[in-house]
Design an enzyme around this catalytic site. Structure first.
Site, PDB file in Angstrom:
ATOM      1  N   GLY A  18       0.835  -1.210   0.000  1.00 48.29           N
ATOM      2  CA  GLY A  18       0.000   0.000   0.000  1.00 48.29           C
ATOM      3  C   GLY A  18       0.862   1.248   0.000  1.00 48.29           C
ATOM      4  N   ASP A  75       8.963   6.905   8.360  1.00 49.41           N
ATOM      5  CA  ASP A  75       8.531   6.415   9.659  1.00 49.41           C
ATOM      6  C   ASP A  75       7.524   7.423  10.172  1.00 49.41           C
ATOM      7  OD1 ASP A  75       8.848   4.242  11.503  1.00 49.41           O
ATOM      8  OD2 ASP A  75       9.588   5.703  12.939  1.00 49.41           O
ATOM      9  N   GLY A 167      -5.491   2.963  11.522  1.00 49.71           N
ATOM     10  CA  GLY A 167      -4.766   3.291  12.749  1.00 49.71           C
ATOM     11  C   GLY A 167      -5.575   4.156  13.700  1.00 49.71           C
ATOM     12  N   LYS A 189      -8.052  14.155   3.646  1.00 47.62           N
ATOM     13  CA  LYS A 189      -6.973  13.833   4.594  1.00 47.62           C
ATOM     14  C   LYS A 189      -5.610  14.058   3.936  1.00 47.62           C
ATOM     15  CE  LYS A 189      -4.745  10.193   7.178  1.00 47.62           C
ATOM     16  NZ  LYS A 189      -4.681   8.780   7.565  1.00 47.62           N
ATOM     17  N   HIS A 194       0.210  14.709   7.788  1.00 50.63           N
ATOM     18  CA  HIS A 194       1.643  14.713   8.101  1.00 50.63           C
ATOM     19  C   HIS A 194       2.447  14.140   6.925  1.00 50.63           C
ATOM     20  CE1 HIS A 194      -0.610  11.266   9.296  1.00 50.63           C
ATOM     21  NE2 HIS A 194       0.442  10.514   9.538  1.00 50.63           N
TER      22      HIS A 194
HETATM   23  P1  IMP Z   1       4.939   3.087  10.364  1.00 49.90           P
HETATM   24  O1  IMP Z   1       5.351   4.424   9.891  1.00 49.90           O
HETATM   25  O2  IMP Z   1       4.548   2.168   9.247  1.00 49.90           O
HETATM   26  O3  IMP Z   1       5.933   2.492  11.337  1.00 49.90           O
HETATM   27  O4  IMP Z   1       3.568   3.257  11.158  1.00 49.90           O
HETATM   28  C1  IMP Z   1       3.454   3.807  12.421  1.00 49.90           C
HETATM   29  C2  IMP Z   1       2.040   3.746  12.944  1.00 49.90           C
HETATM   30  O5  IMP Z   1       1.591   5.101  13.109  1.00 49.90           O
HETATM   31  C3  IMP Z   1       1.009   3.132  12.029  1.00 49.90           C
HETATM   32  O6  IMP Z   1       0.916   1.754  12.214  1.00 49.90           O
HETATM   33  C4  IMP Z   1      -0.280   3.838  12.481  1.00 49.90           C
HETATM   34  O7  IMP Z   1      -0.830   3.240  13.593  1.00 49.90           O
HETATM   35  C5  IMP Z   1       0.201   5.188  12.929  1.00 49.90           C
HETATM   36  N1  IMP Z   1      -0.095   6.158  11.866  1.00 49.90           N
HETATM   37  C6  IMP Z   1       0.775   6.712  11.001  1.00 49.90           C
HETATM   38  N2  IMP Z   1       0.140   7.531  10.150  1.00 49.90           N
HETATM   39  C7  IMP Z   1      -1.165   7.474  10.490  1.00 49.90           C
HETATM   40  C8  IMP Z   1      -2.327   8.091   9.951  1.00 49.90           C
HETATM   41  O8  IMP Z   1      -2.312   8.843   8.965  1.00 49.90           O
HETATM   42  N3  IMP Z   1      -3.479   7.772  10.561  1.00 49.90           N
HETATM   43  C9  IMP Z   1      -3.566   6.929  11.607  1.00 49.90           C
HETATM   44  N4  IMP Z   1      -2.523   6.326  12.149  1.00 49.90           N
HETATM   45  C10 IMP Z   1      -1.315   6.598  11.586  1.00 49.90           C
END
Ligand code: IMP
Length: 208
Positions: A18, A75, A167, A189, A194
């Site tokens: 994804g 990250d 998430g 969104k 971010h």
């Molecule tokens: P990673 O960057 O794949 O390690 O993800 C970190 C975690 O941050 C994800 O599994 C989500 O739980 C959370 N996260 C990151 N971006 C979002 C977002 O846009 N919405 C909701 N949760 C987020």
């Protein structure tokens, strides 16, 4: 001056299809050909950093060194002001079920409940400010690198609302809105997230 990406291929240091698709679509207009770390059989390094930037950089560096090509990694996570920035780099880990909580896997409602429980312990007037962070790291095989940090400020609501997104989206209300990230369309969104902020910074410096 930061080094710019050339016309060669860029390894996207993720094994998440994804994420690869989303990043490849964002970079396609700039003529960047993206290859996934997974398709090259590159191992996923352990995320041992204590900041988003450290984790993004260690993933990008591992992919650049192993492939001999420029690599991009990201990250991201949620930082809650009243919890001293937690869950931060452990955002995904907080959703991981313990053996006594059910079958192995991630439970986002449990993770949102954990955050809410910790806020509730601090009393009714607790500061509910939070921010989503996304850090992108570009690394070249010779060790040079560039970091782009994006954030989206907001506050946490309870109970969770909305069915879109993923998430922690159902409890995050971005500044200037009354709706959660899970109550707005993906297009809305992506205009304020971010991740969009971090990509805008990368595109401005790399292709501006
Ligand atoms: P990673 O960057 O794949 O390690 O993800 C970190 C975690 O941050 C994800 O599994 C989500 O739980 C959370 N996260 C990151 N971006 C979002 C977002 O846009 N919405 C909701 N949760 C987020």
């Amino acid at each position: 001056m930061t080094r710019r990406l050339g016309s060669g291929a860029l390894v996207i240091a993720t094994h998440n299809p994804g994420k690869l698709k989303e990043i490849a679509a964002l970079l396609e207009p700039y003529g960047v050909k993206c290859i996934s770390a997974g398709s090259l059989g590159l191992p996923e390094p352990a995320e041992t950093g204590t900041t988003f930037a450290q984790n993004a950089l260690l993933k990008a560096r591992a992919a650049a060194e192993a492939s001999g090509l420029a690599a991009l990694a990201d990250d991201s996570g949620l930082s809650v002001a009243a919890l001293d920035g937690r869950p931060g780099v452990y955002t995904a880990d907080w959703a991981e079920r313990q053996w006594f909580e059910g079958p192995p896997g991630r439970d986002w409602y449990m993770a949102m409940g954990k955050v809410e429980g910790m806020l509730a312990e601090k009393g009714a007037n607790v500061d509910r400010a939070a921010a989503f962070h996304c850090v992108l790291a570009l690394a070249w095989p010779d060790g040079e690198h560039a970091i782009y940090e994006g954030r989206c400020d907001g506050s946490l609501t309870w109970p969770p609302r909305g069915t879109m997104g993923f998430g922690y989206d159902p409890v995050f209300v971005p500044v200037g809105s009354t709706l959660t990230f899970a109550e707005i369309s993906p297009e809305q969104k992506h205009a304020i997230s971010h991740r969009a902020d971090a990509f805008a910074r990368l595109v401005a410096e790399q292709f501006g």
